[in-house]
Design an enzyme around this catalytic site. Structure first.
Site, PDB file in Angstrom:
ATOM      1  N   GLU A 128       3.408 -10.054  13.805  1.00  0.00           N
ATOM      2  CA  GLU A 128       2.688 -10.523  14.996  1.00  0.00           C
ATOM      3  C   GLU A 128       2.959 -11.991  15.271  1.00  0.00           C
ATOM      4  O   GLU A 128       3.047 -12.412  16.407  1.00  0.00           O
ATOM      5  CB  GLU A 128       1.178 -10.321  14.809  1.00  0.00           C
ATOM      6  N   ARG A 178       0.801  -1.221   0.000  1.00  0.00           N
ATOM      7  CA  ARG A 178       0.000   0.000   0.000  1.00  0.00           C
ATOM      8  C   ARG A 178       0.834   1.271   0.000  1.00  0.00           C
ATOM      9  O   ARG A 178       0.340   2.329  -0.385  1.00  0.00           O
ATOM     10  CB  ARG A 178      -1.038  -0.043   1.114  1.00  0.00           C
TER      11      ARG A 178
END
Length: 180
Positions: free
Chosen positions: A110, A73
């Protein structure tokens, strides 16, 4: 009566951007709230407002040589910002996606680790670099991008994002400018 863009204050601009980001709870997995920027990208006024606000901010930072966009992005905002600033754009990709010699940096996710890379000749020593992405969640990609710039002897001027997700950052974040 229509208001000209010069009359619209910063809060109104940020409101426009905020209204063009939608939440998808439990995507891609339970407990995650996904911030969808597709409506922002589909609205040329809102998208241009992001670029305007980024460019206005960058112009207060002194000279800049390059805009670095992070896969994927950051590729949406970076080239438009680079064009607006009349500087080059440098893509940072996941390992194995760029041809030729590359420089590599590791980062934590994560649930594991990943690697990103940049072409070895993309940044020259001393060049001042703005790093652009849509969001900072854990800060892992930010750390890796900063490592890449430093490995190439460039200077990170600032990291620009549309959104900074509260409470998720696991790294020390300095030099960050966020709109939301």
């Amino acid at each position: 009566m229509a208001m000209s863009s010069g009359m619209v204050d910063r809060d109104s601009k940020l409101g426009l951007i905020s209204r063009r980001i939608r939440d998808f709870p439990d995507f891609p997995k339970p407990g995650i709230v996904y911030k969808d920027i597709c409506p922002l990208l589909a609205d040329p006024v809102a998208f241009c407002t992001v670029i305007d606000l980024f460019a206005e901010h960058v112009k207060t930072l002194g000279s800049v040589d390059l805009v670095m966009g992070l896969e994927a992005r950051g590729f949406l905002f970076g080239p438009s910002l680079a064009q607006r600033l009349s500087v080059g754009f440098v893509p940072v990709r996941k390992k194995g996606k760029l041809p030729g010699a590359t420089v590599l940096a590791n980062y934590s996710l994560e649930y594991g680790k990943d690697e990103m890379e940049i072409q070895a000749d993309a940044i020259q020593p001393g060049q001042r670099v703005i790093i652009v992405d849509d969001v900072i969640a854990t800060g892992g990609t930010l750390e890796a991008a900063c490592k890449l710039v430093k490995q190439m002897q460039g200077e990170v001027v600032q990291y620009l994002v549309v959104m900074l997700l509260p409470g998720l950052q696991t790294c020390q974040i300095d030099k960050v400018f966020h709109l939301l």
